[in-house]
Structure formats: C-alpha cells, structure tokens
Design a protein around this motif. Structure first.
Motif, short mmCIF file in Angstrom:
data_model
loop_
_atom_site.label_atom_id
_atom_site.label_comp_id
_atom_site.label_asym_id
_atom_site.label_seq_id
_atom_site.Cartn_x
_atom_site.Cartn_y
_atom_site.Cartn_z
N UNK A 45 1.33 8.08 -2.98
CA UNK A 45 0.46 8.19 -1.80
C UNK A 45 -1.00 8.08 -2.20
N UNK A 46 -1.41 8.76 -3.25
CA UNK A 46 -2.79 8.67 -3.71
C UNK A 46 -3.18 7.24 -4.04
N UNK A 47 -2.30 6.53 -4.74
CA UNK A 47 -2.58 5.12 -5.12
C UNK A 47 -2.80 4.26 -3.88
N UNK A 48 -2.09 4.59 -2.80
CA UNK A 48 -2.18 3.80 -1.56
C UNK A 48 -3.21 4.33 -0.58
N UNK A 49 -3.95 5.38 -0.97
CA UNK A 49 -4.96 5.93 -0.09
C UNK A 49 -4.41 6.75 1.06
N UNK A 50 -3.18 7.23 0.93
CA UNK A 50 -2.54 8.07 1.95
C UNK A 50 -2.64 9.52 1.49
N UNK A 51 -3.33 10.34 2.28
CA UNK A 51 -3.44 11.75 1.94
C UNK A 51 -2.26 12.50 2.53
#
Length: 162
Positions: free
Chosen positions: A13-19
C-alpha cells in the motif's frame, strides 16, 4: 494472519500511495509493540478514495472476495487460499472531519502509530482503540486485548470486560 502478511500488505500500500490504518487485534499488538496472540485476520481502515486501489492491491496479492450476507461497499472480507483474511473498513470524512460515508472513524482516531515486527505502522490511536474494543460484548480475545491495553496505558477496565 502472520506479521509478515500484515507488513507485506502495508508495504504494498505504501508503495502505491494508499494509506491504510491497522485496526482490530493487530492494532492492539502494534500499540503494545509486540504480538500477544494469534490473529485470524487483519482489520484495515482505508479512505473511500483509496478503496478501489486497495482492492486491486489485495487481488494482486491473491486475496479474493469472501462474501457474507452483511457485506457492504464499506465493510467486507477478502481471503487467500491459505486462509489469511483482511477485513476492509472504508470511511470518508468531509472537510471538517465529519464522517460522511462508511465506518464511523472519528478523524482523531486515525492518528495512532505502532510497531509490528520492528516496523512502524499507522493504526488507530490508543484511546480510540480501547474505546472501540470496549463498545461491544467481548469475545475472550477481546478481553485479553482490553486488559493488555489497560495494563500498558492505564485505562480503567469496564465491568463488562473484567
């Protein structure tokens, strides 16, 4: 659900910008900084605007819908073949921080941080996790979670959870 599974999803999620925010039993353990029990699933909170992308990430990691009669667009479970499960809680706030959709996470509840297997994660704030965990009739695992939070952070355990 192992700590490595939790961190794999968190990192993806972090890699994809999803918090995402860790909730439930894993949140308790994150706040305590150590795993205190086995976990059958991982509860995560996600903003409505990131919910579709989160589902795509989960699907890419092998998680498929595990439909239940009470599923909604804002609360559903996905599961892998190895039985690892993620319980997704979707929310949305307006500009003033009022919940306008989904699970009723007050904005201030989404300010916590904890540690899972040595890594820092976003999670439900300590006071709110205790409040959430004491808001329903407890299962044995909930009693243990509430007692652990109370012992570490000085909360008074309600009679319903003694």
């Amino acid at each position: 659900m192992e700590a490595s599974d939790v961190l794999d999803l968190y990192r993806a999620c972090e890699r994809d910008g999803v918090t995402i925010w860790i909730d439930g039993g894993w949140c308790v353990d994150a706040l305590l900084g150590e795993q205190t029990r086995e976990h059958g699933d991982l509860d995560v909170a996600v903003r409505r605007g990131d919910a579709v992308r989160l589902r795509e990430i989960l699907t890419g990691m092998g998680y498929l819908a595990d439909p239940k009669p009470d599923d909604t667009d804002w609360n559903y479970v996905v599961r892998r073949a190895d039985a690892a499960a993620v319980d997704v809680h979707v929310f949305e706030h307006d500009a003033e921080g009022t919940v306008t959709y989904g699970i009723a996470y007050p904005a201030q509840s989404l300010t916590g941080t904890g540690i899972i297997a040595g890594e820092k994660v976003n999670c439900i704030a300590t006071q709110w996790m205790f409040t959430f965990k004491t808001a329903y009739p407890p299962a044995p695992k909930d009693l243990a979670d509430v007692r652990a939070l109370a012992a570490r952070f000085g909360f008074d355990v309600p009679d319903t959870h003694r």
